[in-house]
Design a protein around this motif. Structure first.
Motif, PDB file in Angstrom:
ATOM      1  N   ASP A  57       0.854  -1.182   0.000  1.00 13.07           N
ATOM      2  CA  ASP A  57       0.000   0.000   0.000  1.00 13.07           C
ATOM      3  C   ASP A  57       0.897   1.241   0.000  1.00 13.07           C
ATOM      4  O   ASP A  57       1.923   1.266   0.684  1.00 13.07           O
ATOM      5  N   TRP A  58       0.530   2.239  -0.783  1.00 15.61           N
ATOM      6  CA  TRP A  58       1.333   3.466  -0.816  1.00 15.61           C
ATOM      7  C   TRP A  58       1.269   4.165   0.542  1.00 15.61           C
ATOM      8  O   TRP A  58       2.277   4.561   1.104  1.00 15.61           O
ATOM      9  N   ASP A  64       5.884   4.995   4.466  1.00 15.44           N
ATOM     10  CA  ASP A  64       4.989   4.855   3.312  1.00 15.44           C
ATOM     11  C   ASP A  64       5.644   3.993   2.233  1.00 15.44           C
ATOM     12  O   ASP A  64       6.788   3.553   2.350  1.00 15.44           O
ATOM     13  N   THR A  89      -2.609   1.980  -4.817  1.00 13.79           N
ATOM     14  CA  THR A  89      -2.807   3.399  -4.501  1.00 13.79           C
ATOM     15  C   THR A  89      -4.127   3.921  -5.031  1.00 13.79           C
ATOM     16  O   THR A  89      -4.646   3.446  -6.047  1.00 13.79           O
ATOM     17  N   ARG A  91      -4.047   7.181  -5.458  1.00 17.95           N
ATOM     18  CA  ARG A  91      -3.516   8.396  -6.083  1.00 17.95           C
ATOM     19  C   ARG A  91      -3.198   8.109  -7.547  1.00 17.95           C
ATOM     20  O   ARG A  91      -2.461   7.187  -7.857  1.00 17.95           O
ATOM     21  N   PHE A 108       2.045   0.185 -10.675  1.00 18.29           N
ATOM     22  CA  PHE A 108       0.953   0.593  -9.813  1.00 18.29           C
ATOM     23  C   PHE A 108      -0.281  -0.223 -10.123  1.00 18.29           C
ATOM     24  O   PHE A 108      -0.499  -0.629 -11.268  1.00 18.29           O
TER      25      PHE A 108
END
Length: 326
Positions: A57-58, A64, A89, A91, A108
């Motif tokens: 997980d980011w 992090d 993520t 994001r 990602f």
């Protein structure tokens, strides 16, 4: 095709998300899927048994995903292996993704599309990491063979890089190339400062580990056709050809400088930061004497200790403008 023996580590502080990922991988045939609830725990797990793929997980509370990736890359350098890192993520903004790629993240999976995208990304990662680690193992076998053959006229036995005679020959080749096709040849000298004290502090075994980690990072940060050599126990050379002379300035190599000075190197004795001084000399004349002069100028330009603000540029005296009528 799934390789059931591929080791996968899932790092997520949310139990539900981690369980979902682990179940998906297990149903796809992966038999060795472990879970860590934090980045700190993940690093401990990896230190005991490496994984080929890390899915993290980011956003995590202690460290992090980006900081975890940096630590994994340091471990990879120390042990001559590659770990494929996938971040989960929410994001998706371009600047965030660019930053993550700069930190060494490989791929990602957006949380919104995790169900559909996770397995295809893991299958691709499985193939790529296997290929990368085969290449690393093959390179290590070649280095071992070179060391046994004791080709010390041109090869540094520890790193497998060329030595000073090799570097001068390749710099002369780069100057001839620049003369024929334009552009310029550049020589960067990278010196590890206070190296005798470092040897005394760490001992021969740990110092060799540190030098190998340094050489791997240096090689990773330059272009495939750039030449890297080891001139002395504490000094490395980088030889490049640039199509435009303006591409060879201190600013052009700032990323290299930062990567060597601002990120620690891992050994079995812990993490060690280095101070690395860099000098830069650029020229475009093909004479054999010019290569020797560039090495002399670059050596003389190295500061007494690392200057963390800049790379020292050493103007080559043979490139000074001639007086009218000369």
């Amino acid at each position: 095709m799934t390789n059931p023996d591929t080791r996968v580590l899932v790092v997520d502080d949310t139990r539900f998300s981690a369980t979902l990922v682990a179940r998906t991988l297990g149903q796809a045939g992966y038999r060795d899927v472990r879970h860590a609830s934090s980045a700190s725990e993940a690093l401990s797990v990896l230190a005991e048994q490496p994984a080929q793929i890390v899915i993290a997980d980011w956003m995590m509370p202690d460290i992090d995903g980006l900081a975890l990736t940096r630590r994994i890359r340091q471990m990879d350098e120390a042990h001559n292996r590659y770990t494929y890192v996938i971040l989960l993520t929410a994001r998706e903004e371009q600047d965030a993704l660019r930053q993550a790629f700069d930190e060494g993240v490989d791929d990602f999976v957006p949380k919104s599309g995790m169900t559909a995208q996770l397995l295809p990304r893991v299958f691709a990662a499985d193939r790529l990491v296997a290929m990368q680690n085969r290449i690393l193992a093959d390179n290590q076998r070649l280095l071992d063979a070179l060391s046994k053959m004791q080709k010390q006229t041109l090869i540094d036995p520890l790193t497998g890089f060329g030595n000073q005679p090799y570097a001068k020959r390749r710099l002369h080749d780069a100057l001839r190339h620049a003369h024929a096709r334009g552009g310029a040849a550049s020589l960067l000298l990278c010196r590890i400062d206070q190296f005798p004290a470092l040897q005394q502090q760490l001992g021969a075994r740990l110092c060799d580990q540190l030098l190998l980690a340094f050489s791997r990072r240096l090689k990773q940060m330059v272009r495939p056709l750039d030449i890297v050599a080891r001139l002395a126990p504490d000094t490395f050379a980088l030889i490049t050809w640039q199509p435009d002379r303006t591409h060879s300035t201190a600013g052009s190599f700032k990323r290299l400088y930062d990567g060597l000075n601002h990120r620690a190197f891992q050994t079995t004795g812990g993490f060690h930061s280095l101070q690395v001084s860099i000098s830069l000399c650029t020229a475009d004349q093909p004479s054999r004497q010019q290569a020797d002069d560039m090495f002399t100028v670059a050596h003389e330009a190295l500061p007494e200790s690392a200057t963390l603000q800049r790379i020292v540029e050493a103007p080559c005296p043979l490139l000074a403008p001639q007086a009218p009528g000369a």
